[in-house]
Design a protein around this motif. Structure first.
Motif, short mmCIF file in Angstrom:
data_model
loop_
_atom_site.label_atom_id
_atom_site.label_comp_id
_atom_site.label_asym_id
_atom_site.label_seq_id
_atom_site.Cartn_x
_atom_site.Cartn_y
_atom_site.Cartn_z
N PRO A 302 15.85 34.28 -29.71
CA PRO A 302 16.20 34.16 -31.13
C PRO A 302 17.67 34.50 -31.36
CG PRO A 302 15.02 36.21 -30.71
CD PRO A 302 15.05 35.47 -29.41
N TYR A 303 18.34 33.75 -32.20
CA TYR A 303 19.72 34.07 -32.57
C TYR A 303 20.10 33.33 -33.85
CZ TYR A 303 21.33 29.47 -31.05
OH TYR A 303 21.50 28.11 -30.93
N ALA A 304 21.18 33.77 -34.47
CA ALA A 304 21.73 33.02 -35.62
C ALA A 304 23.24 33.06 -35.57
CB ALA A 304 21.21 33.57 -36.94
N CYS A 305 23.86 34.22 -35.87
CA CYS A 305 25.32 34.24 -36.09
C CYS A 305 26.14 34.21 -34.81
CB CYS A 305 25.70 35.47 -36.91
SG CYS A 305 25.61 37.03 -35.99
N LYS A 306 25.61 34.72 -33.72
CA LYS A 306 26.34 34.89 -32.45
C LYS A 306 27.60 35.74 -32.64
CE LYS A 306 24.95 31.10 -29.42
NZ LYS A 306 25.45 30.06 -28.54
N GLY A 307 27.67 36.49 -33.70
CA GLY A 307 28.87 37.28 -33.97
C GLY A 307 28.60 38.78 -34.10
N GLY A 308 27.40 39.22 -33.73
CA GLY A 308 27.09 40.65 -33.81
C GLY A 308 26.84 41.14 -35.22
N VAL A 309 26.50 40.21 -36.14
CA VAL A 309 26.36 40.58 -37.54
C VAL A 309 24.90 40.61 -38.01
CG1 VAL A 309 27.01 39.97 -39.92
CG2 VAL A 309 28.62 39.60 -38.06
N CYS A 310 24.12 39.60 -37.58
CA CYS A 310 22.81 39.41 -38.24
C CYS A 310 21.67 40.19 -37.59
CB CYS A 310 22.46 37.93 -38.28
SG CYS A 310 22.06 37.22 -36.67
N SER A 311 21.78 40.54 -36.33
CA SER A 311 20.75 41.26 -35.55
C SER A 311 19.53 40.43 -35.18
CB SER A 311 20.33 42.57 -36.25
OG SER A 311 19.32 42.33 -37.21
N THR A 312 19.60 39.12 -35.39
CA THR A 312 18.47 38.26 -35.01
C THR A 312 18.22 38.33 -33.50
OG1 THR A 312 19.22 36.80 -36.78
CG2 THR A 312 17.56 35.91 -35.30
N CYS A 313 19.28 38.57 -32.71
CA CYS A 313 19.16 38.57 -31.24
C CYS A 313 18.87 39.97 -30.69
CB CYS A 313 20.44 38.03 -30.62
SG CYS A 313 21.84 39.15 -30.92
N ARG A 314 18.48 40.90 -31.57
CA ARG A 314 18.24 42.29 -31.14
C ARG A 314 17.16 42.33 -30.06
NH1 ARG A 314 15.45 47.22 -34.39
NH2 ARG A 314 13.60 46.12 -33.66
N ILE A 340 19.93 46.57 -28.13
CA ILE A 340 21.24 45.94 -27.96
C ILE A 340 21.22 44.57 -28.65
CG2 ILE A 340 21.78 47.08 -25.75
CD1 ILE A 340 20.98 44.36 -24.40
N LEU A 341 22.41 44.00 -28.84
CA LEU A 341 22.50 42.63 -29.36
C LEU A 341 22.79 41.70 -28.18
CD1 LEU A 341 24.78 43.37 -32.46
CD2 LEU A 341 22.30 42.99 -32.46
N ALA A 342 21.87 40.78 -27.94
CA ALA A 342 22.03 39.91 -26.77
C ALA A 342 23.28 39.04 -26.89
CB ALA A 342 20.79 39.04 -26.60
N CYS A 343 23.68 38.68 -28.11
CA CYS A 343 24.83 37.79 -28.28
C CYS A 343 26.15 38.49 -27.99
CB CYS A 343 24.86 37.19 -29.68
SG CYS A 343 25.40 38.33 -30.97
N GLN A 344 26.12 39.81 -27.85
CA GLN A 344 27.35 40.58 -27.63
C GLN A 344 27.34 41.32 -26.30
OE1 GLN A 344 30.04 40.61 -29.85
NE2 GLN A 344 28.84 38.90 -30.62
S1 FES Z 1 22.90 36.37 -33.16
FE1 FES Z 1 23.56 37.53 -34.90
S2 FES Z 1 23.86 39.50 -34.05
FE2 FES Z 1 23.42 38.27 -32.34
#
Ligand code: FES
Ligand SMILES: Cc1cc2nc3c(=O)[nH]c(=O)nc-3n(C[C@H](O)[C@H](O)[C@H](O)COP(=O)(O)OP(=O)(O)OC[C@H]3O[C@@H](n4cnc5c(N)ncnc54)[C@H](O)[C@@H]3O)c2cc1C
Length: 358
Positions: A302-314, A340-344
């Motif tokens: 799961p992901y959305a912003c890929k910027g460490g903002v939304c937490s969808t990738c927690r 952790i946030l997978a996108c970061q």
């Molecule tokens: S996809 Fe938004 S914080 Fe990782």
């Protein structure tokens, strides 16, 4: 957990010149999955000009409301928000992930609390959900909202807020702070800066009476309000934040100058647990994030912003060590638990195991 479900757009109502409220019908078979806690958000997925676009939008309804609703403000040059404001129509299907997010505190009908919220522009959306739910669920609690906008024509949910003020006289205090329009009371003119907050706390709101503060709006505003609240005696744990964007473009790849300290070999064996299934792959350290590497392996995280903002990738790091580039989403207690946030995240150790089911 990472699945998208088709929801039907029931209504698109123009709120202001550049914002719409979108009501969504949830089919009976998915109703349980879309039960939400006040202040949570939905992540949508659609295709715009052939490109897959994922964006998150806060639910601006109360948990007691019959329908799911989000508010989308058009961002200059923004892909999804422009599409939603100009092209989204009732009857269309929007794919959405079940609600996520931690922008809430537990409610109890016996509580006699005072909540305060600071919203800037579209930051009103999760706060409206929190506000309505709280007033309905805690009959003895009070809510004060400071809502910052440039002018009254840009105020989202203006009528709804006025109705709530009339309905909950004595329990709900609404103060508009306007930057480009003069109001009679000078204290309410200007922007929600640290100075303005200090004035408000001196003349209008006694911080000692506040149990929890909610802040959502532009990042600069959020930082200044939070600092003012803490300087006037509120503990950081009493402040809830919801950040929409940092203004920075998402990092797509790790750059050489970002190289993190690593231990052991060049490669890391990554194991991802998702929906009860474990899958492993090799990831060269200092190249892709955990999220990008897994997506390349065909694992649909799961992901959305890929910027460490939304937490969808927690996700939960159950073994090994990672370095996180940025974190605007996880709270201290979540990091302490191992989230952790997978996108970061970039692997540090030779083996890591992450569990998306926890
Ligand atoms: S996809 Fe938004 S914080 Fe990782
Ligand atoms: C948890 C969460 C909840 C959110 N809830 C809402 C909500 O309820 N309502 C809402 O309108 N938005 C909300 N957002 C923001 C939303 O997800 C999008 O980021 C926003 O709509 C812009 O998307 P876009 O595709 O139109 O712009 P993009 O094509 O992604 O971006 C275009 C440019 O605008 C910048 N930008 C992105 N967002 C903003 C912004 N808000 N202000 C100024 N510049 C920006 C970007 O950095 C980029 O340079 C939320 C975000 C998160 C993470």
């Amino acid at each position: 957990m990472n699945r998208f479900y088709p929801l039907t757009v029931a209504a698109v109502r123009r709120e202001t010149r550049d914002a719409v409220a979108v009501t969504l019908d949830v089919p009976d078979e998915f109703k349980d999955k879309f039960r939400f806690v006040q202040g949570q958000y939905l992540t949508f997925r659609t295709r715009i000009d052939g490109e897959e676009v994922r964006r998150s939008y806060s639910i601006c309804a109360a948990v007691q409301d019959p329908a799911l609703r989000v508010g989308i403000k058009k961002v200059e040059g923004g892909l999804f928000s422009t599409w939603a404001n100009e092209q989204l129509q009732p009857g269309q299907i929007l794919e959405a992930m079940p609600p996520m997010g931690n922008f809430h505190v537990p409610l109890d009908p016996d509580n006699r609390k005072h909540y305060v919220a600071f919203a800037g522009g579209s930051g009103i959306t999760p706060i409206l959900g929190v506000l309505k739910t709280t007033l309905l669920s805690e009959p003895q609690s009070a809510f004060t909202l400071f809502y910052g906008n440039q002018a009254s024509s840009g105020i989202m949910f203006r009528e709804e807020l006025e109705d709530l003020k009339n309905q909950y006289l004595g329990r709900f205090t609404l103060i508009h702070i306007l930057d480009r329009e003069q109001q009679d009371i000078d204290l309410f003119n200007g922007m929600l800066t640290k100075d303005k907050c200090a004035q408000l706390f001196r003349h209008w709101l006694d911080i000692k009476t506040v149990d929890t503060a909610f802040i959502c709006g532009p990042q600069v505003m959020m930082i200044q309000v939070s600092e003012a609240l803490q300087e006037h005696g509120l503990d950081k744990r009493q402040i809830k934040f919801e950040l929409f964007t940092t203004g920075a473009a998402p990092k797509r790849a790790h750059r050489a100058q970002d190289a993190i300290r690593t231990k052991g070999r060049n490669n890391c064996e990554v194991t991802v647990i998702l929906d009860g299934r474990a899958r492993s792959f090799q990831l060269e350290k200092n190249t892709d994030t955990l999220l990008d590497a897994a997506l390349k392996e065909g694992i649909e995280l799961p992901y959305a912003c890929k910027g460490g903002v939304c937490s969808t990738c927690r996700t939960m790091l159950v073994e090994g060590e990672v370095d996180m580039n940025a974190n605007f989403a996880l709270e201290d207690y979540e990091i302490a638990r191992g989230h952790i946030l997978a996108c970061q995240s970039y692997p540090v150790t030779d083996k890591i195991v992450v569990d998306f089911d926890q």
